[in-house]
Design a protein around this motif. Structure first.
Motif, mmCIF file in Angstrom:
data_model
loop_
_atom_site.group_PDB
_atom_site.id
_atom_site.type_symbol
_atom_site.label_atom_id
_atom_site.label_comp_id
_atom_site.label_asym_id
_atom_site.label_seq_id
_atom_site.Cartn_x
_atom_site.Cartn_y
_atom_site.Cartn_z
ATOM 1 N N ALA A 177 17.413 48.856 -17.882
ATOM 2 C CA ALA A 177 17.602 49.808 -18.936
ATOM 3 C C ALA A 177 16.941 49.348 -20.192
ATOM 4 C CB ALA A 177 19.201 49.418 -19.190
ATOM 5 N N ALA A 178 16.093 48.379 -20.215
ATOM 6 C CA ALA A 178 15.497 47.821 -21.340
ATOM 7 C C ALA A 178 14.184 48.990 -21.679
ATOM 8 C CB ALA A 178 14.908 46.365 -21.268
ATOM 9 N N PRO A 179 14.066 49.493 -22.860
ATOM 10 C CA PRO A 179 12.829 50.309 -23.388
ATOM 11 C C PRO A 179 11.768 49.613 -23.024
ATOM 12 C CG PRO A 179 14.540 50.284 -25.014
ATOM 13 C CD PRO A 179 15.000 49.120 -24.051
ATOM 14 N N PRO A 180 10.801 50.435 -22.565
ATOM 15 C CA PRO A 180 9.487 49.538 -22.409
ATOM 16 C C PRO A 180 8.602 49.265 -23.400
ATOM 17 C CG PRO A 180 9.285 51.937 -21.733
ATOM 18 C CD PRO A 180 10.803 51.643 -22.133
ATOM 19 N N GLY A 181 7.668 48.726 -23.276
ATOM 20 C CA GLY A 181 6.489 48.482 -24.460
ATOM 21 C C GLY A 181 7.002 47.383 -25.313
ATOM 22 N N GLY A 182 7.922 46.015 -24.831
ATOM 23 C CA GLY A 182 7.974 45.039 -25.814
ATOM 24 C C GLY A 182 8.620 43.877 -24.886
ATOM 25 N N PRO A 183 8.524 42.813 -25.484
ATOM 26 C CA PRO A 183 9.462 41.758 -24.644
ATOM 27 C C PRO A 183 10.800 42.084 -24.639
ATOM 28 C CG PRO A 183 8.878 40.969 -26.883
ATOM 29 C CD PRO A 183 8.284 42.114 -26.732
ATOM 30 N N LEU A 184 11.493 41.238 -23.700
ATOM 31 C CA LEU A 184 12.959 41.250 -23.415
ATOM 32 C C LEU A 184 13.603 39.791 -23.676
ATOM 33 C CD1 LEU A 184 15.311 42.933 -22.364
ATOM 34 C CD2 LEU A 184 14.742 42.562 -20.337
ATOM 35 N N LEU A 185 14.834 40.103 -24.360
ATOM 36 C CA LEU A 185 15.635 38.829 -24.591
ATOM 37 C C LEU A 185 16.870 39.435 -23.539
ATOM 38 C CD1 LEU A 185 15.729 38.182 -28.355
ATOM 39 C CD2 LEU A 185 14.341 37.134 -26.483
ATOM 40 N N LEU A 186 17.344 38.273 -22.754
ATOM 41 C CA LEU A 186 18.646 38.666 -22.014
ATOM 42 C C LEU A 186 19.668 37.914 -22.341
ATOM 43 C CD1 LEU A 186 19.617 40.201 -19.599
ATOM 44 C CD2 LEU A 186 18.820 38.146 -17.914
ATOM 45 N N LEU A 187 20.695 38.459 -22.677
ATOM 46 C CA LEU A 187 21.942 37.577 -22.729
ATOM 47 C C LEU A 187 23.023 37.777 -21.751
ATOM 48 C CD1 LEU A 187 22.890 39.531 -26.486
ATOM 49 C CD2 LEU A 187 20.987 37.697 -25.822
ATOM 50 N N THR A 188 23.683 36.683 -21.615
ATOM 51 C CA THR A 188 24.465 36.317 -20.736
ATOM 52 C C THR A 188 25.606 35.038 -21.052
ATOM 53 O OG1 THR A 188 24.967 35.510 -18.115
ATOM 54 C CG2 THR A 188 22.842 34.607 -19.473
ATOM 55 N N HIS A 189 26.872 35.443 -20.527
ATOM 56 C CA HIS A 189 27.469 34.387 -20.944
ATOM 57 C C HIS A 189 27.586 33.177 -20.047
ATOM 58 C CE1 HIS A 189 31.182 32.026 -22.067
ATOM 59 N NE2 HIS A 189 31.478 32.219 -20.804
ATOM 60 N N ASN A 190 27.233 33.382 -18.850
ATOM 61 C CA ASN A 190 27.175 32.302 -17.560
ATOM 62 C C ASN A 190 25.883 32.000 -17.354
ATOM 63 O OD1 ASN A 190 27.235 30.544 -15.127
ATOM 64 N ND2 ASN A 190 29.611 31.435 -15.037
ATOM 65 N N PRO A 191 25.085 30.786 -17.573
ATOM 66 C CA PRO A 191 23.785 30.648 -17.232
ATOM 67 C C PRO A 191 23.512 30.569 -15.983
ATOM 68 C CG PRO A 191 24.812 28.427 -17.972
ATOM 69 C CD PRO A 191 25.709 29.655 -18.116
ATOM 70 N N ASP A 192 24.598 30.528 -14.852
ATOM 71 C CA ASP A 192 24.167 30.388 -13.302
ATOM 72 C C ASP A 192 23.546 31.704 -13.100
ATOM 73 O OD1 ASP A 192 25.522 28.227 -13.406
ATOM 74 O OD2 ASP A 192 27.163 28.619 -12.122
ATOM 75 N N ILE A 193 23.267 32.758 -13.684
ATOM 76 C CA ILE A 193 22.593 33.835 -13.278
ATOM 77 C C ILE A 193 20.998 33.706 -13.155
ATOM 78 C CG2 ILE A 193 24.302 35.527 -14.042
ATOM 79 C CD1 ILE A 193 21.974 36.237 -16.167
ATOM 80 N N PHE A 194 20.569 32.285 -13.971
ATOM 81 C CA PHE A 194 19.256 32.407 -14.232
ATOM 82 C C PHE A 194 18.273 32.312 -13.095
ATOM 83 C CE2 PHE A 194 15.612 29.361 -15.762
ATOM 84 C CZ PHE A 194 15.015 30.418 -16.548
ATOM 85 N N PRO A 195 18.655 31.726 -11.984
ATOM 86 C CA PRO A 195 17.746 31.807 -10.791
ATOM 87 C C PRO A 195 17.270 33.145 -10.455
ATOM 88 C CG PRO A 195 19.404 30.229 -10.496
ATOM 89 C CD PRO A 195 19.654 30.709 -11.640
ATOM 90 N N GLY A 196 18.228 34.383 -10.749
ATOM 91 C CA GLY A 196 17.635 35.602 -10.344
ATOM 92 C C GLY A 196 17.226 36.474 -11.505
ATOM 93 N N VAL A 197 16.784 35.752 -12.772
ATOM 94 C CA VAL A 197 16.286 36.533 -13.790
ATOM 95 C C VAL A 197 14.771 36.668 -13.350
ATOM 96 C CG1 VAL A 197 15.738 36.382 -16.166
ATOM 97 C CG2 VAL A 197 17.689 35.678 -15.230
ATOM 98 N N PRO A 198 14.133 37.866 -13.618
ATOM 99 C CA PRO A 198 12.870 37.946 -13.140
ATOM 100 C C PRO A 198 11.992 37.467 -14.328
ATOM 101 C CG PRO A 198 13.933 40.044 -14.217
ATOM 102 C CD PRO A 198 15.135 39.172 -13.984
#
Length: 296
Positions: free
Chosen positions: A194-215
């Motif tokens: 869903a992030a608009p193209p053309g720039g870097p991306l910050l990802l917010l999450t409550h739980n850090p356990d998602i991190f292994p699946g972050v691209p």
């Protein structure tokens, strides 16, 4: 000779009594610190992160991170929340992110504060690039839609497996947020897409356990939830961390495989109103370009 033995025995008994008294005093002091002193503290820190995925033209963006406020936990009622907001504003961040768990459930000595009272105080946060939030498991256990509605009424953008564009001096980046891993979908792929193209991306999450699946396309993932374990013992570390990965994602800056995560330890408490060597903290992240300054 018998007198000497009796004298040695008396000295040993005296030494044992003194040692036990000192140990008891140390334990009492630690308990007082953990139950009374440290939970009432509020520290501020600024952490510089040099990120391979952060461009030089956006170098120096400052992101204030507030998480696990748990308003209503001991020493963390609405007056403390207002102090947190005032001190965050005094740091003059470019962006503010809220990482969930505004409310409490079942903490010893706590008193429930409704999100309808919490959100207006958070609405006084000031940041020229915006205020964004994701929700936590305690918010979901209460009513995620209710908490989100109150935050949005206060002018805070709630990201639910979605993203938003941010423009800083004509330069664009994006902030994406995932729903809570325990109570929501936590659809990382959907949020990133869903992030608009053309720039870097910050990802917010409550739980850090998602991190292994972050691209790898994500410049930085920012998380809360762990409270840093609330207790950090010398030599032993953090005995209890609410993560399937143990202490791996307990707190601070973690870099794995070229990807970067920062886990904030928050301000409130949960279950037990204890903090020991993990004080309530407002943290400001200064995002630096690794290409400009060199990676750590």
């Amino acid at each position: 000779m018998a007198a000497d033995r009796l004298g040695r025995r008396a000295r040993l008994q005296t030494a044992l009594v003194v040692a036990l008294a000192v140990a008891a005093a140390v334990l009492l002091a630690c308990a007082a610190w953990a139950l009374w002193v440290e939970p009432r503290r509020l520290v501020e820190s600024e952490v510089e992160l040099r990120l391979p995925g952060w461009p030089a033209e956006l170098d120096g963006v400052r992101v204030a991170v507030l998480t696990d406020l748990h308003v209503g936990s001991p020493f963390h009622g609405l007056p403390t929340l207002r102090r947190i907001v005032a001190r965050t504003n005094a740091r003059r961040p470019d962006l503010v992110v809220l990482l969930g768990d505004l409310v409490i459930q079942g903490i010893v000595g706590g008193r429930f504060v409704p999100p309808e009272s919490i959100a207006p105080a958070l609405g006084k946060l000031r940041a020229p690039l915006g205020r964004f939030a994701v929700l936590g498991n305690h918010d979901g256990w209460l009513d995620a839609a209710r908490v989100a509605r109150d935050l949005e009424a206060a002018g805070i953008v709630v990201l639910r497996d979605s993203a938003a564009a941010v423009v800083a001096d004509g330069r664009r980046f994006a902030v994406a947020g995932v729903t809570d891993l325990w109570t929501g979908r936590a659809d990382v792929a959907r949020a990133v897409a869903a992030a608009p193209p053309g720039g870097p991306l910050l990802l917010l999450t409550h739980n850090p356990d998602i991190f292994p699946g972050v691209p790898p396309a994500v410049a930085l993932t920012i998380a809360g939830h762990t409270h840093g374990g609330q207790v950090r013992l010398p030599l032993l570390g953090r005995p209890i961390v609410p993560s399937r990965y143990g202490q791996r994602y307990a707190a601070g800056h973690i870099a794995e495989g070229g990807r970067h995560l920062f886990v904030a330890t928050g301000t409130g408490t949960s279950i037990l109103p204890v903090r020991f060597r993990v004080p309530p903290e407002i943290v400001v992240l200064r995002l630096r370009s690794a290409h400009r300054y060199g990676a750590h």
